[in-house]
Design a protein around this motif. Structure first.
Motif, PDB file in Angstrom:
ATOM      1  N   LEU A 153      27.505 -12.898   1.029  1.00 26.26           N
ATOM      2  CA  LEU A 153      26.589 -11.757   1.012  1.00 26.26           C
ATOM      3  C   LEU A 153      26.715 -10.975  -0.280  1.00 26.26           C
ATOM      4  CD1 LEU A 153      26.967 -10.449   4.686  1.00 26.26           C
ATOM      5  CD2 LEU A 153      25.053 -11.742   3.693  1.00 26.26           C
ATOM      6  N   ALA A 154      27.935 -10.837  -0.789  1.00 24.66           N
ATOM      7  CA  ALA A 154      28.133 -10.113  -2.047  1.00 24.66           C
ATOM      8  C   ALA A 154      27.483 -10.857  -3.206  1.00 24.66           C
ATOM      9  CB  ALA A 154      29.619  -9.923  -2.309  1.00 24.66           C
ATOM     10  N   ALA A 155      27.607 -12.191  -3.192  1.00 29.70           N
ATOM     11  CA  ALA A 155      27.002 -12.988  -4.262  1.00 29.70           C
ATOM     12  C   ALA A 155      25.491 -12.876  -4.227  1.00 29.70           C
ATOM     13  CB  ALA A 155      27.429 -14.449  -4.127  1.00 29.70           C
ATOM     14  N   ARG A 156      24.921 -12.904  -3.031  1.00 30.97           N
ATOM     15  CA  ARG A 156      23.468 -12.752  -2.917  1.00 30.97           C
ATOM     16  C   ARG A 156      23.025 -11.382  -3.400  1.00 30.97           C
ATOM     17  NH1 ARG A 156      22.073 -15.434   3.046  1.00 30.97           N
ATOM     18  NH2 ARG A 156      22.462 -17.611   2.435  1.00 30.97           N
ATOM     19  N   ALA A 157      23.802 -10.377  -3.087  1.00 31.59           N
ATOM     20  CA  ALA A 157      23.461  -9.024  -3.526  1.00 31.59           C
ATOM     21  C   ALA A 157      23.477  -8.914  -5.043  1.00 31.59           C
ATOM     22  CB  ALA A 157      24.430  -8.012  -2.918  1.00 31.59           C
ATOM     23  N   ARG A 158      24.456  -9.597  -5.674  1.00 33.77           N
ATOM     24  CA  ARG A 158      24.526  -9.563  -7.129  1.00 33.77           C
ATOM     25  C   ARG A 158      23.345 -10.262  -7.751  1.00 33.77           C
ATOM     26  NH1 ARG A 158      30.038 -10.581  -6.174  1.00 33.77           N
ATOM     27  NH2 ARG A 158      29.726 -12.817  -6.552  1.00 33.77           N
ATOM     28  N   ASN A 159      22.875 -11.337  -7.132  1.00 32.36           N
ATOM     29  CA  ASN A 159      21.770 -12.111  -7.693  1.00 32.36           C
ATOM     30  C   ASN A 159      20.404 -11.554  -7.337  1.00 32.36           C
ATOM     31  OD1 ASN A 159      23.524 -13.966  -8.885  1.00 32.36           O
ATOM     32  ND2 ASN A 159      23.657 -15.170  -6.992  1.00 32.36           N
ATOM     33  N   ARG A 160      20.352 -10.656  -6.367  1.00 29.09           N
ATOM     34  CA  ARG A 160      19.069 -10.112  -5.946  1.00 29.09           C
ATOM     35  C   ARG A 160      18.476  -9.273  -7.071  1.00 29.09           C
ATOM     36  NH1 ARG A 160      20.678  -7.534  -1.647  1.00 29.09           N
ATOM     37  NH2 ARG A 160      20.512  -9.412  -0.362  1.00 29.09           N
ATOM     38  N   PRO A 161      17.174  -9.485  -7.433  1.00 31.55           N
ATOM     39  CA  PRO A 161      16.565  -8.735  -8.530  1.00 31.55           C
ATOM     40  C   PRO A 161      16.308  -7.279  -8.146  1.00 31.55           C
ATOM     41  CG  PRO A 161      14.914 -10.106  -7.465  1.00 31.55           C
ATOM     42  CD  PRO A 161      16.245 -10.450  -6.835  1.00 31.55           C
ATOM     43  N   GLY A 162      17.269  -6.429  -8.451  1.00 34.23           N
ATOM     44  CA  GLY A 162      17.086  -5.022  -8.142  1.00 34.23           C
ATOM     45  C   GLY A 162      18.111  -4.187  -8.873  1.00 34.23           C
ATOM     46  N   GLY A 163      17.819  -2.892  -9.046  1.00 29.45           N
ATOM     47  CA  GLY A 163      18.773  -1.962  -9.624  1.00 29.45           C
ATOM     48  C   GLY A 163      19.301  -2.388 -10.975  1.00 29.45           C
ATOM     49  N   GLN A 164      20.642  -2.450 -11.070  1.00 24.92           N
ATOM     50  CA  GLN A 164      21.279  -2.762 -12.342  1.00 24.92           C
ATOM     51  C   GLN A 164      20.907  -4.153 -12.849  1.00 24.92           C
ATOM     52  OE1 GLN A 164      23.026  -0.681 -14.270  1.00 24.92           O
ATOM     53  NE2 GLN A 164      22.489   0.883 -12.778  1.00 24.92           N
ATOM     54  N   ASN A 165      20.685  -5.102 -11.950  1.00 23.58           N
ATOM     55  CA  ASN A 165      20.286  -6.440 -12.382  1.00 23.58           C
ATOM     56  C   ASN A 165      18.959  -6.399 -13.127  1.00 23.58           C
ATOM     57  OD1 ASN A 165      22.520  -7.788 -11.297  1.00 23.58           O
ATOM     58  ND2 ASN A 165      21.569  -7.912  -9.278  1.00 23.58           N
ATOM     59  N   LEU A 166      18.015  -5.628 -12.614  1.00 22.17           N
ATOM     60  CA  LEU A 166      16.716  -5.506 -13.280  1.00 22.17           C
ATOM     61  C   LEU A 166      16.853  -4.785 -14.609  1.00 22.17           C
ATOM     62  CD1 LEU A 166      14.416  -4.640 -10.237  1.00 22.17           C
ATOM     63  CD2 LEU A 166      14.447  -6.766 -11.555  1.00 22.17           C
ATOM     64  N   LYS A 167      17.691  -3.768 -14.661  1.00 24.36           N
ATOM     65  CA  LYS A 167      17.892  -3.046 -15.926  1.00 24.36           C
ATOM     66  C   LYS A 167      18.446  -3.981 -16.993  1.00 24.36           C
ATOM     67  CE  LYS A 167      18.600   1.678 -14.240  1.00 24.36           C
ATOM     68  NZ  LYS A 167      19.558   2.811 -14.197  1.00 24.36           N
ATOM     69  N   ARG A 168      19.414  -4.793 -16.612  1.00 25.99           N
ATOM     70  CA  ARG A 168      20.002  -5.719 -17.577  1.00 25.99           C
ATOM     71  C   ARG A 168      18.995  -6.766 -18.011  1.00 25.99           C
ATOM     72  NH1 ARG A 168      24.590  -5.186 -14.206  1.00 25.99           N
ATOM     73  NH2 ARG A 168      23.956  -7.016 -13.021  1.00 25.99           N
ATOM     74  N   ARG A 169      18.221  -7.251 -17.072  1.00 20.82           N
ATOM     75  CA  ARG A 169      17.295  -8.340 -17.390  1.00 20.82           C
ATOM     76  C   ARG A 169      16.135  -7.867 -18.253  1.00 20.82           C
ATOM     77  NH1 ARG A 169      15.811 -13.278 -13.607  1.00 20.82           N
ATOM     78  NH2 ARG A 169      14.644 -14.480 -15.143  1.00 20.82           N
ATOM     79  N   PHE A 170      15.571  -6.731 -17.923  1.00 21.65           N
ATOM     80  CA  PHE A 170      14.352  -6.272 -18.592  1.00 21.65           C
ATOM     81  C   PHE A 170      14.606  -5.346 -19.780  1.00 21.65           C
ATOM     82  CE2 PHE A 170      12.602  -7.769 -14.606  1.00 21.65           C
ATOM     83  CZ  PHE A 170      11.393  -8.319 -14.987  1.00 21.65           C
TER      84      PHE A 170
END
Length: 217
Positions: free
Chosen positions: A23-40
């Motif tokens: 579940l933690a790994a899925r949360a890290r890979n889910r496109p949202g929050g900090q993940n979106l900031k880093r990606r975009f």
């Protein structure tokens, strides 16, 4: 406590740990929050601003872009293709010296063409192509947006902004162009260095203008 009960408890604990890790790994890979900031990158902030500061709405839009275009795989360019794109960009910069408005229109078409050649949506679908580029080149995609706007303005009223604005748009578009050309090549850093190694007449003109400006002050 019996041995069997102890073993059962150990198994249960192990299962809980594994499930939590998944579940933690899925949360890290889910496109949202900090993940979106880093990606975009800067594109994240632009999207939030366009939604009047509504972060959730902006993240829904960006997550939808990732859903549509996140699995896109770039098609490597053939050597002859890279050479043609390099030659076209050199011609754009040469043309800018005498005809800035026409040059930005050519640059806009060139960015669309190289993106299409790499496997992004066709340039005739500007908004969709821009969205796909933002998913994979969020830190540079504004260069396409800016050169496209400059090209449209030049075509509509024949003025298209002053030369300095057009030069700034062209330079920002070149950063994206270099990144796209590198994405179609195995050695991105070497490709960028090759593109930026030889100064053009447009570059020389820009430096001359800067020198005159410093002298005037």
């Amino acid at each position: 406590m019996s041995t069997g009960l102890i073993i059962a408890l150990i198994v249960i604990v192990a299962v809980v740990v594994v499930v939590a890790a998944v579940l933690a790994a899925r949360a890290r890979n889910r496109p949202g929050g900090q993940n979106l900031k880093r990606r975009f990158g800067p594109e994240y902030d632009r999207t939030v601003a366009r939604h009047d500061g509504d972060t959730k709405a902006a993240e829904r839009e960006l997550a939808a872009r990732v859903e549509r275009h996140g699995d896109l795989r770039v098609r490597p360019l053939e050597p002859a293709e890279r050479e043609r794109f390099e030659a076209r960009w050199a011609a754009v910069q040469e043309h800018f010296v005498d005809s800035p408005r026409e040059a930005v229109t050519e640059a806009d078409a060139l960015v669309a063409d190289i993106a299409g050649a790499l496997g992004f949506p066709d340039g005739g679908q500007y908004e969709e192509q821009l969205a796909a580029l933002s998913v994979h080149h969020g830190h540079r995609v504004h260069g396409y947006r800016r050169i496209h706007h400059a090209a449209l303005t030049a075509g509509q009223d024949g003025t298209g902004g002053d030369t300095e604005e057009l030069r700034a748009a062209l330079l920002e578009a070149r950063e994206l162009f270099d990144e796209l050309l590198g994405a179609g090549h195995g050695d991105k850093n070497r490709q960028r260095a090759a593109i930026g190694s030889a100064p053009t007449r447009a570059d020389a003109a820009a430096h001359a203008d800067d020198g005159r400006t410093r002298t005037d002050h």
